[in-house]
Design a protein around this motif. Sequence first.
Motif, PDB file in Angstrom:
ATOM      1  N   SER A 171      38.660  25.175  46.731  1.00  0.00           N
ATOM      2  CA  SER A 171      38.962  25.557  45.343  1.00  0.00           C
ATOM      3  C   SER A 171      38.312  26.880  44.956  1.00  0.00           C
ATOM      4  O   SER A 171      38.781  27.558  44.043  1.00  0.00           O
ATOM      5  CB  SER A 171      38.532  24.458  44.376  1.00  0.00           C
ATOM      6  N   THR A 172      37.252  27.274  45.646  1.00  0.00           N
ATOM      7  CA  THR A 172      36.609  28.571  45.428  1.00  0.00           C
ATOM      8  C   THR A 172      36.110  29.105  46.763  1.00  0.00           C
ATOM      9  O   THR A 172      35.932  28.332  47.722  1.00  0.00           O
ATOM     10  CB  THR A 172      35.401  28.472  44.472  1.00  0.00           C
ATOM     11  N   ILE A 173      35.890  30.415  46.809  1.00  0.00           N
ATOM     12  CA  ILE A 173      35.266  31.028  47.991  1.00  0.00           C
ATOM     13  C   ILE A 173      34.206  32.018  47.518  1.00  0.00           C
ATOM     14  O   ILE A 173      34.292  32.556  46.416  1.00  0.00           O
ATOM     15  CB  ILE A 173      36.288  31.728  48.913  1.00  0.00           C
ATOM     16  N   GLU A 174      33.218  32.230  48.375  1.00  0.00           N
ATOM     17  CA  GLU A 174      32.151  33.165  48.048  1.00  0.00           C
ATOM     18  C   GLU A 174      32.271  34.480  48.800  1.00  0.00           C
ATOM     19  O   GLU A 174      31.618  35.449  48.454  1.00  0.00           O
ATOM     20  CB  GLU A 174      30.791  32.521  48.345  1.00  0.00           C
ATOM     21  N   HIS A 175      33.085  34.526  49.840  1.00  0.00           N
ATOM     22  CA  HIS A 175      33.243  35.731  50.652  1.00  0.00           C
ATOM     23  C   HIS A 175      34.657  36.250  50.476  1.00  0.00           C
ATOM     24  O   HIS A 175      35.599  35.710  51.043  1.00  0.00           O
ATOM     25  CB  HIS A 175      32.943  35.434  52.121  1.00  0.00           C
ATOM     26  N   HIS A 176      34.802  37.302  49.677  1.00  0.00           N
ATOM     27  CA  HIS A 176      36.106  37.882  49.399  1.00  0.00           C
ATOM     28  C   HIS A 176      35.956  39.393  49.274  1.00  0.00           C
ATOM     29  O   HIS A 176      34.848  39.903  49.105  1.00  0.00           O
ATOM     30  CB  HIS A 176      36.717  37.277  48.132  1.00  0.00           C
ATOM     31  N   GLU A 177      37.066  40.082  49.389  1.00  0.00           N
ATOM     32  CA  GLU A 177      37.070  41.535  49.330  1.00  0.00           C
ATOM     33  C   GLU A 177      37.911  41.994  48.160  1.00  0.00           C
ATOM     34  O   GLU A 177      38.924  41.379  47.837  1.00  0.00           O
ATOM     35  CB  GLU A 177      37.655  42.105  50.621  1.00  0.00           C
ATOM     36  N   GLY A 178      37.512  43.091  47.548  1.00  0.00           N
ATOM     37  CA  GLY A 178      38.262  43.673  46.458  1.00  0.00           C
ATOM     38  C   GLY A 178      37.951  45.152  46.357  1.00  0.00           C
ATOM     39  O   GLY A 178      37.075  45.669  47.060  1.00  0.00           O
ATOM     40  N   TYR A 179      38.649  45.835  45.477  1.00  0.00           N
ATOM     41  CA  TYR A 179      38.472  47.278  45.341  1.00  0.00           C
ATOM     42  C   TYR A 179      37.734  47.681  44.072  1.00  0.00           C
ATOM     43  O   TYR A 179      37.162  48.744  44.003  1.00  0.00           O
ATOM     44  CB  TYR A 179      39.831  47.982  45.383  1.00  0.00           C
ATOM     45  N   HIS A 180      37.777  46.847  43.040  1.00  0.00           N
ATOM     46  CA  HIS A 180      37.151  47.193  41.770  1.00  0.00           C
ATOM     47  C   HIS A 180      35.799  46.502  41.692  1.00  0.00           C
ATOM     48  O   HIS A 180      35.716  45.279  41.692  1.00  0.00           O
ATOM     49  CB  HIS A 180      38.052  46.798  40.593  1.00  0.00           C
ATOM     50  N   MET A 181      34.736  47.297  41.635  1.00  0.00           N
ATOM     51  CA  MET A 181      33.370  46.780  41.661  1.00  0.00           C
ATOM     52  C   MET A 181      32.821  46.651  40.246  1.00  0.00           C
ATOM     53  O   MET A 181      33.184  47.440  39.385  1.00  0.00           O
ATOM     54  CB  MET A 181      32.476  47.710  42.480  1.00  0.00           C
ATOM     55  N   PRO A 182      31.947  45.681  40.018  1.00  0.00           N
ATOM     56  CA  PRO A 182      31.379  44.742  40.978  1.00  0.00           C
ATOM     57  C   PRO A 182      32.295  43.537  41.187  1.00  0.00           C
ATOM     58  O   PRO A 182      33.037  43.137  40.287  1.00  0.00           O
ATOM     59  CB  PRO A 182      30.081  44.310  40.301  1.00  0.00           C
ATOM     60  N   LEU A 183      32.236  42.983  42.386  1.00  0.00           N
ATOM     61  CA  LEU A 183      32.976  41.753  42.680  1.00  0.00           C
ATOM     62  C   LEU A 183      32.235  40.573  42.077  1.00  0.00           C
ATOM     63  O   LEU A 183      31.002  40.552  42.075  1.00  0.00           O
ATOM     64  CB  LEU A 183      33.065  41.530  44.193  1.00  0.00           C
ATOM     65  N   PRO A 184      32.965  39.579  41.587  1.00  0.00           N
ATOM     66  CA  PRO A 184      32.272  38.375  41.110  1.00  0.00           C
ATOM     67  C   PRO A 184      31.717  37.608  42.317  1.00  0.00           C
ATOM     68  O   PRO A 184      32.228  37.749  43.432  1.00  0.00           O
ATOM     69  CB  PRO A 184      33.376  37.598  40.403  1.00  0.00           C
ATOM     70  N   PRO A 185      30.703  36.794  42.116  1.00  0.00           N
ATOM     71  CA  PRO A 185      30.130  36.058  43.246  1.00  0.00           C
ATOM     72  C   PRO A 185      31.078  35.004  43.824  1.00  0.00           C
ATOM     73  O   PRO A 185      30.952  34.646  44.987  1.00  0.00           O
ATOM     74  CB  PRO A 185      28.875  35.411  42.665  1.00  0.00           C
ATOM     75  N   VAL A 186      32.041  34.544  43.013  1.00  0.00           N
ATOM     76  CA  VAL A 186      32.969  33.498  43.455  1.00  0.00           C
ATOM     77  C   VAL A 186      34.385  33.879  43.040  1.00  0.00           C
ATOM     78  O   VAL A 186      34.604  34.406  41.954  1.00  0.00           O
ATOM     79  CB  VAL A 186      32.592  32.135  42.809  1.00  0.00           C
TER      80      VAL A 186
END
Length: 164
Positions: free
Chosen positions: A27-42
């Motif tokens: 239902s959630t993950i802690e390791h993800h990638e994105g381009y707009h910082m900061p990334l949320p922890p989950v």
Amino acid sequence: MREYFCDGLLPLVAALPAPAPYDNCPSTIEHHEGYHMPLPPVAVFDSSYTGYMRKRNPPGHNCCYSWCGPVAVKSLDEVLPQAGCTQPLAIRETYCMPTLESGTSAPASDELPNCPVAIQPPAGKAFSVPPAAPLDMLTTQQRRAIAFDECCYGWCSVQPGGSY
């Protein structure tokens, strides 16, 4: 803006599963990638985007997650003259992002109220990030004609001398 991360490696069982029929996805993950910082922890499971990606990429085993990240809205005054396209070794770059769900304080037009007039593109999506990139109406209209609800921005980056 909403960002997405999809993972094609499915666990056999998730300790905290997403809703059926996606209950083999966490239902959630802690390791993800994105381009707009900061990334949320989950990042939270996104059933709508998961369904879309599974139809788009058969056999359809992706688990997709989404979150909202900050976009740097800019003024047209910050756009480089001619967006840098008149220089030698200029490379045309485009960045398209989903339409901002909550709108913007600087809309491009009445027809595109959820597209900012200019943004600073994220560093990971470009050869060279300008201080501001203006909305590219032509590319935005082309993307919308094929059912993508996106805002597209364009500029030119200049290759360093001696590169090919």
